[in-house]
Design an enzyme around this catalytic site. Structure first.
Site: not given
Ligand code: EPU
Length: 292
Positions: A170
């Site tokens: 990021r």
């Molecule tokens: N999880 C939870 N609770 C939640 C959300 C997530 O337990 O409320 C767990 C999920 O079950 C999973 C893990 O956390 O095991 C990862 O979740 P997810 O795949 O949704 O990815 P993330 O790391 O939360 C990142 C990026 C997103 C991107 C997704 C998909 C960041 C801050 N976020 O989210 O990017 O869409 O991966 O690859 O890097 C953004 O940057 O604005 C954004 C939305």
């Protein structure tokens, strides 16, 4: 208009910004400018520099929260078609900084150019995506970027080649005022295969994020590779509300703005999340969302 004499046709004073952001809240810009082409953009930036007027670039407003009192200075949007052209030449896709990232991704797919599939559901313009190196767990936009044309705060244009640019989680070295244009070097593949991967990504994202609600992207960066959403959920904060701002039940790193929500509600909820995650889990969350 004093400072901006000569730019009356493209500048509007006291323009409400809420309608240009995904949160749909926040105050006005002292001036909003939508130049027609690059020459006009450069002239405007030079004038603002000479007159010491603050300038900010607004993309599609999916990663910004505008405070209720609004912002001083000029907010520029590259909303005109001149900034959104997309062209393909062999394995390279070239696009204006004002083009939607999603449009770049689907155009590439249609032309049998692979690499950007995991970025399909990311909102925002290409310029903004490069500025913050937008990405997912599957990859980011920086890894494909071969060249970028940028404009400095003084209105000078520079071209950055691959070896001069660095991209991290990021973040990118493209910290000039405007990303005017970029070239992404992709890989050839069967359009049908690419399309299948795009569809799969859409389904995953729709199931895990509150798309279609009144919210921005993720509010916080993932600290050291841990999901901020997971931490916020672990701190027991899903569904927590301040005024009209609510921690999303679907993904805790999203804040949904309900009717009557103010930017101040969102800011107070952000503070509460940070405090609680620090107190309960000893982790300091860093904002990904830009606060204006
Ligand atoms: N999880 C939870 N609770 C939640 C959300 C997530 O337990 O409320 C767990 C999920 O079950 C999973 C893990 O956390 O095991 C990862 O979740 P997810 O795949 O949704 O990815 P993330 O790391 O939360 C990142 C990026 C997103 C991107 C997704 C998909 C960041 C801050 N976020 O989210 O990017 O869409 O991966 O690859 O890097 C953004 O940057 O604005 C954004 C939305």
């Amino acid at each position: 208009m004093g400072l901006l004499t000569g730019f009356e046709k493209i500048v509007r004073p006291e323009e409400p910004l809420a309608m240009y952001t995904w949160f749909q809240i926040g105050g006005p810009a002292q001036y909003m400018a939508e130049p027609h082409d690059a020459d006009q953009l450069l002239a405007l930036i030079k004038r603002c520099h000479e007159e010491s007027v603050a300038v900010r670039m607004l993309g599609s407003g999916s990663n910004v929260l505008v405070r209720d009192k609004g912002v001083e200075g000029v907010v520029i949007r590259l909303s005109e078609p001149a900034f959104a052209e997309i062209k393909i030449h062999r394995q390279t896709i070239s696009a204006g900084g004002g083009a939607r990232l999603g449009q770049v991704v689907t155009t590439a797919a249609h032309e049998g150019l692979a690499g950007l599939e995991t970025l399909v559901a990311i909102p925002g313009t290409l310029g903004a995506a490069l500025h913050g190196n937008a990405g997912t767990h599957g990859g980011d936009v920086g890894q494909w970027t071969a060249q970028a044309t940028v404009v400095s705060y003084t209105g000078e244009v520079f071209t950055r080649e691959r070896e001069e640019m660095t991209f991290g989680y990021r973040q990118s070295s493209l910290d000039e005022l405007v990303i005017l244009h970029a070239k992404l070097q992709l890989e050839e593949d069967d359009p049908q295969e690419i399309s299948k991967r795009l569809q799969k990504q859409w389904i995953v994202r729709k199931a895990s994020q509150p798309m279609g609600h009144q919210c921005a992207g993720c509010v916080f960066k993932n600290p050291r590779g841990v999901s901020a959403g997971e931490l916020i959920e672990e701190a027991g904060l899903k569904g927590t509300r301040i005024g009209g701002a609510v921690v999303s039940d679907r993904h805790a790193n999203f804040i949904v703005a309900e009717p009557d929500c103010t930017s101040n509600d969102v800011l107070r909820l952000i503070d509460l999340i940070r405090d609680q995650v620090r107190d309960r889990l000893d982790v300091e969350l860093e904002l990904e969302l830009e606060i204006w």
